[in-house]
Design an enzyme around this catalytic site. Sequence first.
Site, PDB file in Angstrom:
ATOM      1  N   PHE A   8       0.801  -1.160   0.105  1.00 27.31           N
ATOM      2  CA  PHE A   8       0.297  -0.015   0.094  1.00 27.31           C
ATOM      3  C   PHE A   8       0.769   1.707   0.165  1.00 27.31           C
ATOM      4  O   PHE A   8       1.944   1.442   0.787  1.00 27.31           O
ATOM      5  CB  PHE A   8      -1.107  -0.116   1.184  1.00 27.31           C
ATOM      6  CG  PHE A   8      -2.247  -0.915   0.817  1.00 27.31           C
ATOM      7  CD1 PHE A   8      -3.138  -0.567   1.132  1.00 27.31           C
ATOM      8  CD2 PHE A   8      -2.322  -2.230   1.933  1.00 27.31           C
ATOM      9  CE1 PHE A   8      -4.418  -1.153   0.672  1.00 27.31           C
ATOM     10  CE2 PHE A   8      -3.514  -2.992   1.787  1.00 27.31           C
ATOM     11  CZ  PHE A   8      -4.105  -3.044   1.108  1.00 27.31           C
ATOM     12  N   ASP A   9       0.745   1.929  -0.956  1.00 24.57           N
ATOM     13  CA  ASP A   9       1.282   3.080  -1.023  1.00 24.57           C
ATOM     14  C   ASP A   9       0.234   4.156   0.736  1.00 24.57           C
ATOM     15  O   ASP A   9      -1.048   3.807   1.091  1.00 24.57           O
ATOM     16  CB  ASP A   9       0.050   4.483  -1.741  1.00 24.57           C
ATOM     17  CG  ASP A   9       1.250   5.575  -1.920  1.00 24.57           C
ATOM     18  OD1 ASP A   9       2.580   6.320  -1.710  1.00 24.57           O
ATOM     19  OD2 ASP A   9       0.276   6.375  -2.249  1.00 24.57           O
ATOM     20  N   ALA A  10       0.399   5.113   1.159  1.00 22.33           N
ATOM     21  CA  ALA A  10       0.480   5.680   2.339  1.00 22.33           C
ATOM     22  C   ALA A  10      -0.066   6.627   2.322  1.00 22.33           C
ATOM     23  O   ALA A  10      -1.284   6.611   2.011  1.00 22.33           O
ATOM     24  CB  ALA A  10       1.423   6.323   3.566  1.00 22.33           C
TER      25      ALA A  10
END
Length: 227
Positions: A8-10
């Site tokens: 996941f990107d944040a």
Amino acid sequence: MKYPYLLFDADDTLFDFPRASARAFSIMCRMNDIPDTPDTLQLYHQINLELWAAFDRGEVSKDFVTLERFVRFFQALGLPRDPAKCNRDYLTALGEGVYPLPHAEEVCRELVRRGHRLYIITNAVASVQRSRLRGSVFADLTTEAFISEDAGASKPAPAYYDYVRNRVPGLTAENSLVIGDSLATDIRGANNAGLPCCWYNPGQKPRPADLRIDYEIQDLRQLLDIV
């Protein structure tokens, strides 16, 4: 389970970055006697976006971006302020701004319950991101966070994903999925690394012709039907 490993990107995928940034900007303004108005926020935002776009293209370093944005901001305003101090004040406040996006927590909890392993992949400033992750619900839901400063490379460079692969035993192009909102870093990075990807596109932006997008979602809950 199709994708046991989820990357996941944040910011703007799990975290509401604009909200955290606006709060940090207001705090920085109060601490340094700077007009805190919609116009000054928009000016800072535009300068910031231009510099981060240059970073994404590999033209400048992260340290250059975080300081230069305030140099240019104060030049545009004609205000004699210390850019380095204002940058420190802003980053400290940003690290305290923890605002999960809608459904992010419930989706991540359900994914963990199902047995997925969740990882964070981010180009954000390391000190800021570590502070935000520690103060968030995602600290206990994610296995590890891979920050570009530690990797010595940034998304979308293949070297960044090589760093991630080397630290996640068993991760392959067949059993992992990259989830992110940025076409320039998350989706292009997944393309560069040969990994499947899911574009989180709540604004329903047009799909580009030059990128492979395996999945597209407008609501994080849709991810539960994919993985």
